[in-house]
Design a protein around this motif. Structure first.
Motif, PDB file in Angstrom:
ATOM      1  N   GLY D  52       0.823  -1.213   0.000  1.00  0.00           N
ATOM      2  CA  GLY D  52       0.000   0.000   0.000  1.00  0.00           C
ATOM      3  C   GLY D  52       0.855   1.259   0.000  1.00  0.00           C
ATOM      4  O   GLY D  52       0.505   2.252  -0.647  1.00  0.00           O
ATOM      5  N   LYS D  53       1.973   1.218   0.723  1.00  0.00           N
ATOM      6  CA  LYS D  53       2.853   2.385   0.746  1.00  0.00           C
ATOM      7  C   LYS D  53       3.553   2.573  -0.601  1.00  0.00           C
ATOM      8  O   LYS D  53       3.750   3.696  -1.062  1.00  0.00           O
ATOM      9  CB  LYS D  53       3.883   2.254   1.875  1.00  0.00           C
ATOM     10  CG  LYS D  53       3.248   2.388   3.250  1.00  0.00           C
ATOM     11  CD  LYS D  53       4.230   2.188   4.379  1.00  0.00           C
ATOM     12  CE  LYS D  53       5.112   3.396   4.579  1.00  0.00           C
ATOM     13  NZ  LYS D  53       5.802   3.344   5.901  1.00  0.00           N
ATOM     14  N   ASN D  56       0.715   3.736  -2.983  1.00  0.00           N
ATOM     15  CA  ASN D  56      -0.035   4.912  -2.529  1.00  0.00           C
ATOM     16  C   ASN D  56      -1.545   4.710  -2.578  1.00  0.00           C
ATOM     17  O   ASN D  56      -2.306   5.658  -2.738  1.00  0.00           O
ATOM     18  CB  ASN D  56       0.318   6.160  -3.348  1.00  0.00           C
ATOM     19  CG  ASN D  56       1.573   6.799  -2.861  1.00  0.00           C
ATOM     20  OD1 ASN D  56       2.654   6.436  -3.303  1.00  0.00           O
ATOM     21  ND2 ASN D  56       1.457   7.706  -1.892  1.00  0.00           N
ATOM     22  N   THR D  57      -1.961   3.475  -2.429  1.00  0.00           N
ATOM     23  CA  THR D  57      -3.388   3.151  -2.428  1.00  0.00           C
ATOM     24  C   THR D  57      -3.532   1.755  -1.836  1.00  0.00           C
ATOM     25  O   THR D  57      -2.534   1.030  -1.702  1.00  0.00           O
ATOM     26  CB  THR D  57      -3.966   3.214  -3.856  1.00  0.00           C
ATOM     27  OG1 THR D  57      -5.387   3.028  -3.780  1.00  0.00           O
ATOM     28  CG2 THR D  57      -3.384   2.122  -4.766  1.00  0.00           C
TER      29      THR D  57
ATOM     30  N   ILE E  78      -2.252   3.607   8.475  1.00  0.00           N
ATOM     31  CA  ILE E  78      -1.087   2.830   8.898  1.00  0.00           C
ATOM     32  C   ILE E  78      -0.576   3.452  10.186  1.00  0.00           C
ATOM     33  O   ILE E  78      -0.352   4.658  10.253  1.00  0.00           O
ATOM     34  CB  ILE E  78       0.020   2.860   7.827  1.00  0.00           C
ATOM     35  CG1 ILE E  78      -0.520   2.309   6.508  1.00  0.00           C
ATOM     36  CG2 ILE E  78       1.228   2.058   8.283  1.00  0.00           C
ATOM     37  CD1 ILE E  78       0.444   2.521   5.339  1.00  0.00           C
ATOM     38  N   MET E 104      -2.136   5.683   3.336  1.00  0.00           N
ATOM     39  CA  MET E 104      -1.396   5.169   2.183  1.00  0.00           C
ATOM     40  C   MET E 104      -1.258   6.250   1.112  1.00  0.00           C
ATOM     41  O   MET E 104      -0.271   6.267   0.379  1.00  0.00           O
ATOM     42  CB  MET E 104      -2.103   3.949   1.600  1.00  0.00           C
ATOM     43  CG  MET E 104      -1.874   2.732   2.478  1.00  0.00           C
ATOM     44  SD  MET E 104      -2.901   1.362   2.004  1.00  0.00           S
ATOM     45  CE  MET E 104      -2.463   0.184   3.281  1.00  0.00           C
ATOM     46  N   GLU E 105      -2.247   7.114   1.042  1.00  0.00           N
ATOM     47  CA  GLU E 105      -2.234   8.157   0.012  1.00  0.00           C
ATOM     48  C   GLU E 105      -1.175   9.226   0.313  1.00  0.00           C
ATOM     49  O   GLU E 105      -0.348   9.538  -0.529  1.00  0.00           O
ATOM     50  CB  GLU E 105      -3.618   8.824  -0.102  1.00  0.00           C
ATOM     51  CG  GLU E 105      -4.660   7.920  -0.744  1.00  0.00           C
ATOM     52  CD  GLU E 105      -5.099   6.773   0.176  1.00  0.00           C
ATOM     53  OE1 GLU E 105      -4.941   6.901   1.414  1.00  0.00           O
ATOM     54  OE2 GLU E 105      -5.588   5.754  -0.329  1.00  0.00           O
ATOM     55  N   SER E 106      -1.211   9.787   1.530  1.00  0.00           N
ATOM     56  CA  SER E 106      -0.315  10.913   1.806  1.00  0.00           C
ATOM     57  C   SER E 106       1.054  10.485   2.315  1.00  0.00           C
ATOM     58  O   SER E 106       2.074  11.074   2.013  1.00  0.00           O
ATOM     59  CB  SER E 106      -0.943  11.829   2.852  1.00  0.00           C
ATOM     60  OG  SER E 106      -0.811  11.232   4.139  1.00  0.00           O
ATOM     61  N   GLN E 107       1.065   9.432   3.139  1.00  0.00           N
ATOM     62  CA  GLN E 107       2.308   8.995   3.757  1.00  0.00           C
ATOM     63  C   GLN E 107       3.053  10.109   4.483  1.00  0.00           C
ATOM     64  O   GLN E 107       4.269  10.141   4.510  1.00  0.00           O
ATOM     65  CB  GLN E 107       3.192   8.281   2.744  1.00  0.00           C
ATOM     66  CG  GLN E 107       2.630   6.893   2.478  1.00  0.00           C
ATOM     67  CD  GLN E 107       3.339   6.165   1.375  1.00  0.00           C
ATOM     68  OE1 GLN E 107       4.552   6.170   1.291  1.00  0.00           O
ATOM     69  NE2 GLN E 107       2.567   5.516   0.525  1.00  0.00           N
TER      70      GLN E 107
END
Lengths: 179, 179, 179, 179, 179, 179
Positions: D52-53, D56-57, E78, E104-107
């Motif tokens: 997922g990392k 990015n989804t 996460i 997961m999108e921004s991290q």
């Protein structure tokens, strides 16, 4: 089958147990309501505590009867379980459980479920041991005490371990309507 | 209360469900045996699958009766649950569950538990919907089909929703032994 | 590595295991589908039962291979796992698992997952013990029995415990296409 | 099958994930060791975070391969999982997981398990979406990157979606030993 | 209360523990966010591992303080927990935990929670055993090491096991503002 | 920070919550005692119910303080949690929890744990909403009500959101011992 008259009796109050839970996503079915099996599990723990406190030793489930689910219990609801011994036999006890449900918003407790769980008390070697008799403490206890005998007769008949003709309490119930 | 004669009947075989589990430490009570509440939970899932398959829609637990625990089930045992619809009413169904236990060493299946779970079928809006009638497929099914009516009368009497005098099946059972 | 010819063989039927589950909110990922890890856990229990029944003793996971997830499994779906021993070696066994998914509405079983789990049988002291050979009972069993050897060679090569040049079954597979 | 050269590549370091767990009674089999299925579940979560990392989804499990269990993991042990993307394809990624086990007393980390999990990245509508290519960051990464292609060929052959004659990486491996 | 100067000191780095989790439906409250109690449970496991590694033996929770929840943690997020020993006393240790949350999108890792857990090291007979002193490895460690003494004084005062007048570190803190 | 004088006050009795649990193998650490993290989870649920009942809406954990574990709680023990609101602020409430432990054999309740959990009430949009003030109902409530202010000052100082010189309640406590 007779109670152990040589052991000092205890009242249902002495082992009454109250368990409060909140319905989390973890506990729900695919409609978002409390899954029946989760409630059965909570009722088992709550009534096992009551039986263990009455018997002063661990008690294991022997029978479950008359569990009713009258209303769905929604996610987020607060569920209160109350369990009391109704009657003690030689090594077994019947426990009545009432389940009340309320929302945080209304806080009106609604009786959503009732059930009867029967437990057997086990000693250190895992063998059944005698349990104290029950001394009903109020009219409600007394009524549950009398009815417990009929439920026990019924359990034994349904298990094929007793004949209907040896069940006087049930005969009285149904015989009253005979022509 | 009458079955839905306008819906094609199904046999118990069509929704029979088999679930096999192994008793892990996670599932045990403080004696190392299967905790009653965990078995009640497994039985609920297994019979909910049977009811859902019979009804072709989700079904929720409405009652649980006559659950017997005849032998302790030890840690490490293999537990096989079998559930079959015994009888369908208008929007509800009774499911019989049998639980067999064996060890990896002996592999002799012993019937350790039986139970009856009643489910209500729910439609897309969460309202009860009619379910197909049951067509018993063999003598065992037929016997369970007949007995289901007596259990249903008993459930309604115990819930205070029916008078003993309106329960002909039970009167016959107990009346037969009247003088 | 050779099967134990001194122990009477068993057929895959003798230890086939069926486990049925319903996908509850508890089992889902953040899309509302069955979480891969939960299915891997169910497959491990189901195949451990098969291995334990074949070996007549507890069996622990030694390898997992070729687990495929071909379709998402939605919340509320009914999942049926079937596991069968494909081949037994000296103290280990390979088990094939097939996972079928259906909804209560359609009840069309779709093969959504397959996997191979390898187990080692352990005796009372926790040491590996010999297991019965497998006697394939039908053409499908026979095919899985033959392929099991190739998968085993592959596992050993990938684990660095065997050289590709000692893997005749795999050489035959890939060598057939050599110029 | 080709990587998405139009998306900026990422290194395995950018999505490496470390998960540490302690083996509690809750996680054990009937020998008191970590149950295989529980470890498979932990590995699924750890590698799903890595996937997922990288993508990015959210990413869902598509395949699991070559999971080895080389030593029992005792109750009370500390388990450290490390997961890294080995290679990215169009919408899928392979993740390698290494599991190290130590006791509180010795604190010597032993490699007890390795596995490869494959994930598919899903977009907002639950459809597969392209993922960034991988830029190996060191010789170990590079080796895993190359081997990932062979494992992928093997997965496709085993799934019947590719013929052995279209698998040049595997032919090279086994062909090298042909006479 | 004094550290065990006869045991070689260890640095916080030697027992630092990183645990990464993903918030699954299973972990959420009825708003779909991580349930506080689940995070408390994860923090307990992560810091118990740190304490056990520092002490080289099992350590059990003795106190929990100053747990802050500054932001909701959404489903699917996460969560990374990092725990380090701040100071060791005779048989007990204080562990600081920091919890970082990212999507997961921004991290972008955001510090969402901090807490201090105190553990007691237990020997084979379940009795407290001495633990190594801590040697702070950097200015941040040093600051946490000093503050740990004030938190310990406070814990003992709040537990009624120490009088405010015997708490020099706290007197200095609050006395500085006396007229 | 000031209580909402425009909302009718409630007493702690109105939201007191009792939760009874039995320590099952599932809940234990590797010594067979109740795992700290499991108790923290139970306390979170019990006090969240109290906060939700006081606020008439869902409440989420904002802080946890002064959790003490004075005795190990053995497997099989009966654990009773009692939670009461000590003080309400504008949108937050502090809840005190007491945990009593008894065995089935002795049934002597021993106070094994105490804790303070702080919750924030959330409205339908997930934003903080005002909560009713608390009207202490007895001297014990009154004492906890006064102490709640000191704990709140301390929480804010430790979070760096308040200076020690703005904490009159704590200055009084420690200033009294200044020379």
């Amino acid at each position: 089958m007779t109670a152990n008259t040589h052991i000092p009796a205890k009242t249902p109050d002495q082992s009454e147990t109250v368990m409060t839970e909140m319905v989390l996503p973890n506990d729900t079915n695919n409609l978002g309501n409390l899954m029946g099996g989760n409630l059965l599990h909570w009722m088992d723990i709550c009534s096992a505590i009551t039986a263990g406190k009455h018997a002063n030793t661990i008690a294991v489930t022997a029978a479950v009867d008359n569990v009713s689910f009258q209303h769905p219990i929604y996610g987020g609801a607060i569920v209160t379980l109350k369990s009391r011994v109704t009657r003690a036999f030689r090594t077994s006890m019947e426990v009545a459980i009432e389940v009340y449900t309320e929302t945080m918003e209304s806080q009106e407790k609604v009786l959503t479920n009732t059930a009867f769980y029967t437990f057997v008390a086990l000693g250190p070697e895992g063998k059944p041991v005698p349990v104290p008799p029950i001394q009903p403490a109020n009219p409600g206890d007394r009524e549950r005490y009398d009815a417990a005998l009929r439920r026990r007769e019924l359990r034994l008949i349904l298990a094929g371990r007793k004949s209907p003709k040896d069940a006087p309490a049930l005969q009285a119930l149904f015989g009253a309507v005979q022509p």
